[in-house]
Design a protein around this motif. Sequence first.
Motif, PDB file in Angstrom:
ATOM      1  N   GLY A  10       0.789  -1.218   0.000  1.00 17.82           N
ATOM      2  CA  GLY A  10       0.000   0.000   0.000  1.00 17.82           C
ATOM      3  C   GLY A  10       0.823   1.271   0.000  1.00 17.82           C
ATOM      4  N   GLY A  11       2.055   1.204   0.481  1.00 20.19           N
ATOM      5  CA  GLY A  11       2.933   2.368   0.517  1.00 20.19           C
ATOM      6  C   GLY A  11       4.074   2.184  -0.468  1.00 20.19           C
ATOM      7  N   ALA A  12       5.307   2.418  -0.007  1.00 14.03           N
ATOM      8  CA  ALA A  12       6.476   2.204  -0.859  1.00 14.03           C
ATOM      9  C   ALA A  12       6.495   0.754  -1.336  1.00 14.03           C
ATOM     10  N   LEU A  13       6.856   0.553  -2.578  1.00  5.55           N
ATOM     11  CA  LEU A  13       6.995  -0.812  -3.085  1.00  5.55           C
ATOM     12  C   LEU A  13       8.358  -1.420  -2.745  1.00  5.55           C
ATOM     13  N   PRO A  14       9.474  -0.700  -2.881  1.00  7.34           N
ATOM     14  CA  PRO A  14      10.748  -1.322  -2.507  1.00  7.34           C
ATOM     15  C   PRO A  14      10.943  -1.298  -0.986  1.00  7.34           C
ATOM     16  N   ALA A  15      11.174  -2.452  -0.393  1.00  2.00           N
ATOM     17  CA  ALA A  15      11.505  -2.498   1.036  1.00  2.00           C
ATOM     18  C   ALA A  15      12.784  -1.720   1.301  1.00  2.00           C
ATOM     19  N   TRP A  16      13.634  -1.587   0.288  1.00  7.07           N
ATOM     20  CA  TRP A  16      14.914  -0.865   0.433  1.00  7.07           C
ATOM     21  C   TRP A  16      14.709   0.594   0.801  1.00  7.07           C
ATOM     22  N   PHE A  17      13.543   1.162   0.493  1.00  7.14           N
ATOM     23  CA  PHE A  17      13.319   2.570   0.793  1.00  7.14           C
ATOM     24  C   PHE A  17      13.301   2.836   2.297  1.00  7.14           C
ATOM     25  N   SER A  18      12.925   1.827   3.076  1.00  4.56           N
ATOM     26  CA  SER A  18      12.695   2.034   4.506  1.00  4.56           C
ATOM     27  C   SER A  18      13.987   1.979   5.314  1.00  4.56           C
ATOM     28  N   ARG A  19      14.395   3.121   5.855  1.00  5.97           N
ATOM     29  CA  ARG A  19      15.535   3.128   6.765  1.00  5.97           C
ATOM     30  C   ARG A  19      15.168   2.432   8.073  1.00  5.97           C
ATOM     31  N   THR A  20      13.881   2.452   8.412  1.00  6.91           N
ATOM     32  CA  THR A  20      13.433   1.751   9.621  1.00  6.91           C
ATOM     33  C   THR A  20      13.699   0.265   9.502  1.00  6.91           C
ATOM     34  N   VAL A  21      13.312  -0.330   8.384  1.00 11.46           N
ATOM     35  CA  VAL A  21      13.559  -1.762   8.186  1.00 11.46           C
ATOM     36  C   VAL A  21      15.053  -2.054   8.203  1.00 11.46           C
ATOM     37  N   ASP A  22      15.836  -1.182   7.580  1.00  9.03           N
ATOM     38  CA  ASP A  22      17.287  -1.377   7.582  1.00  9.03           C
ATOM     39  C   ASP A  22      17.831  -1.401   9.007  1.00  9.03           C
ATOM     40  N   ALA A  23      17.411  -0.441   9.838  1.00 11.17           N
ATOM     41  CA  ALA A  23      17.923  -0.373  11.210  1.00 11.17           C
ATOM     42  C   ALA A  23      17.420  -1.531  12.066  1.00 11.17           C
ATOM     43  N   LEU A  24      16.246  -2.065  11.740  1.00 10.99           N
ATOM     44  CA  LEU A  24      15.669  -3.141  12.543  1.00 10.99           C
ATOM     45  C   LEU A  24      16.114  -4.532  12.095  1.00 10.99           C
ATOM     46  N   ARG A  25      16.887  -4.614  11.026  1.00 11.08           N
ATOM     47  CA  ARG A  25      17.264  -5.923  10.487  1.00 11.08           C
ATOM     48  C   ARG A  25      17.852  -6.861  11.543  1.00 11.08           C
ATOM     49  N   PRO A  26      18.733  -6.378  12.449  1.00  9.59           N
ATOM     50  CA  PRO A  26      19.272  -7.306  13.456  1.00  9.59           C
ATOM     51  C   PRO A  26      18.216  -7.829  14.432  1.00  9.59           C
ATOM     52  N   LEU A  27      17.072  -7.146  14.519  1.00  7.90           N
ATOM     53  CA  LEU A  27      16.035  -7.530  15.474  1.00  7.90           C
ATOM     54  C   LEU A  27      14.926  -8.357  14.838  1.00  7.90           C
ATOM     55  N   LEU A  28      14.963  -8.512  13.518  1.00  8.02           N
ATOM     56  CA  LEU A  28      13.917  -9.227  12.800  1.00  8.02           C
ATOM     57  C   LEU A  28      14.423 -10.573  12.292  1.00  8.02           C
ATOM     58  N   ALA A  29      13.516 -11.539  12.261  1.00 10.38           N
ATOM     59  CA  ALA A  29      13.840 -12.813  11.612  1.00 10.38           C
ATOM     60  C   ALA A  29      13.954 -12.617  10.106  1.00 10.38           C
ATOM     61  N   GLY A  30      13.344 -11.563   9.586  1.00 13.98           N
ATOM     62  CA  GLY A  30      13.413 -11.256   8.168  1.00 13.98           C
ATOM     63  C   GLY A  30      12.188 -10.484   7.740  1.00 13.98           C
ATOM     64  N   THR A  31      12.221 -10.018   6.483  1.00 14.49           N
ATOM     65  CA  THR A  31      11.116  -9.272   5.896  1.00 14.49           C
ATOM     66  C   THR A  31      10.593 -10.028   4.680  1.00 14.49           C
ATOM     67  N   VAL A  32       9.274 -10.114   4.578  1.00 15.64           N
ATOM     68  CA  VAL A  32       8.621 -10.710   3.416  1.00 15.64           C
ATOM     69  C   VAL A  32       7.868  -9.604   2.695  1.00 15.64           C
ATOM     70  N   THR A  33       8.170  -9.371   1.426  1.00 13.81           N
ATOM     71  CA  THR A  33       7.464  -8.364   0.651  1.00 13.81           C
ATOM     72  C   THR A  33       6.366  -9.039  -0.170  1.00 13.81           C
ATOM     73  N   THR A  34       5.163  -8.471  -0.085  1.00 16.12           N
ATOM     74  CA  THR A  34       3.988  -9.119  -0.669  1.00 16.12           C
ATOM     75  C   THR A  34       3.406  -8.299  -1.806  1.00 16.12           C
ATOM     76  N   GLY A  35       2.615  -8.977  -2.655  1.00 11.98           N
ATOM     77  CA  GLY A  35       1.957  -8.283  -3.755  1.00 11.98           C
ATOM     78  C   GLY A  35       2.972  -7.646  -4.677  1.00 11.98           C
ATOM     79  N   GLN A  36       2.789  -6.349  -4.963  1.00 13.52           N
ATOM     80  CA  GLN A  36       3.703  -5.642  -5.854  1.00 13.52           C
ATOM     81  C   GLN A  36       4.947  -5.134  -5.126  1.00 13.52           C
ATOM     82  N   ALA A  37       4.978  -5.218  -3.803  1.00 16.94           N
ATOM     83  CA  ALA A  37       6.175  -4.818  -3.054  1.00 16.94           C
ATOM     84  C   ALA A  37       7.301  -5.819  -3.298  1.00 16.94           C
ATOM     85  N   PHE A  38       8.534  -5.350  -3.185  1.00 11.04           N
ATOM     86  CA  PHE A  38       9.675  -6.227  -3.446  1.00 11.04           C
ATOM     87  C   PHE A  38      10.877  -5.764  -2.633  1.00 11.04           C
ATOM     88  N   GLY A  39      11.908  -6.617  -2.592  1.00 10.27           N
ATOM     89  CA  GLY A  39      13.145  -6.262  -1.909  1.00 10.27           C
ATOM     90  C   GLY A  39      13.280  -6.837  -0.523  1.00 10.27           C
TER      91      GLY A  39
END
Length: 371
Positions: free
Chosen positions: A160-189
């Motif tokens: 619904g928002g940004a399509l590339p997960a790469w755009f999110s600095r929040t996701v980048d900073a949280l990477r060590p705290l997450l098991a991972g990110t799954v991009t759905t639908g038209q989102a990718f990355g």
Amino acid sequence: MIRWRWGTVVAPRTSWHGSVEVEVALEARRPDDPERVRALAYPALVGTPQVGDRVLLNVNALALSLGTGGYALVVAIPDRLPDDVDAPGHVVKARYTPLQAVVLAADEEASPLRDALANNSDISGMPVVIADLHSALPAILAGVHADRPSAKVAYVMTDGGALPAWFSRTVDALRPLLAGTVTTGQAFGGDLESTNVHSGLLAARHGLGADLAIVTQGPGNLGTGTSWGFSGVAAGEAVNAVAALSGRPVAAPRISGADPRPRHRGVSHHSLTAFGRVALAPADLVVPSDLEADLALVVHEQLRPLCPPHRIVTPVAEDLEPALLALPVRLSTMGRRYEEDRAYFLAAAAAGRAAAAQSLPSGLGEGGVGD
């Protein structure tokens, strides 16, 4: 529909996972154009821009002064095209746009997770926290880890928002705290790719081995100020997807006592529509038990008509402040920081706490990237 510009890269700025920011001097400027702009490139799509490169830009977001997306975007580095990448995968995202990208879906035949996902049709009671704004993600995660520091949490990012997960600095900073990110639908990355929220939840559970998942859109909520014209309506659809897969939906209503717009004070009308009109399956609606009294009265009055089918749960939230302030990201929603809208972030953290109380024992997820 697109404002095209040519420019030359004159200086590097910063970079994070999947993204490179550079300074670009515009050529053949129009009357309202600045001399220089900050531009964002996704190296996986266009290559890595270097000083001296001539670049083709899309400046729509910059011209509109979008808060989260106020960049010129690098469409191509025409004089130094990246090499072709021969990789498995035949799922196309951003389909039939000039930058459509081919990715490997977690459940397609060439994927190492194919068997695990093809042989599972539910998420085995996994709790899933659902919010309509990307800014809720770190607060929810803080609430989970405050009580269950070892919980494996996956982020399922909708389109619904940004399509590339790469755009999110929040996701980048949280990477060590997450098991991972799954991009759905038209989102990718993401770490894993999926075709829709349903397959994304299955990938989180059986591909990343998650004990718990968080579903929300990427940065850049789209809204028209009307009852139905907002991208966060997909939060209600996510509740239905979680229930269809035998998961446990935990809804994080958007609560604020600081938003200057009446339609977003108390419980945002976005949450009331998504969880009250779109979500057909029952979910836990999380409201902190220690909200300021006047705000709590308004919130409960707004949510009461949604029950049943939903039920209101009221964990304590105030003691989650240290976990919120310890996050490796700056908390911000609609330009308001934590100290300006504490209720919003504490409510999101409380949803994480409520999900952690019913999360699966860590390590029960089946195999995958997050193991």
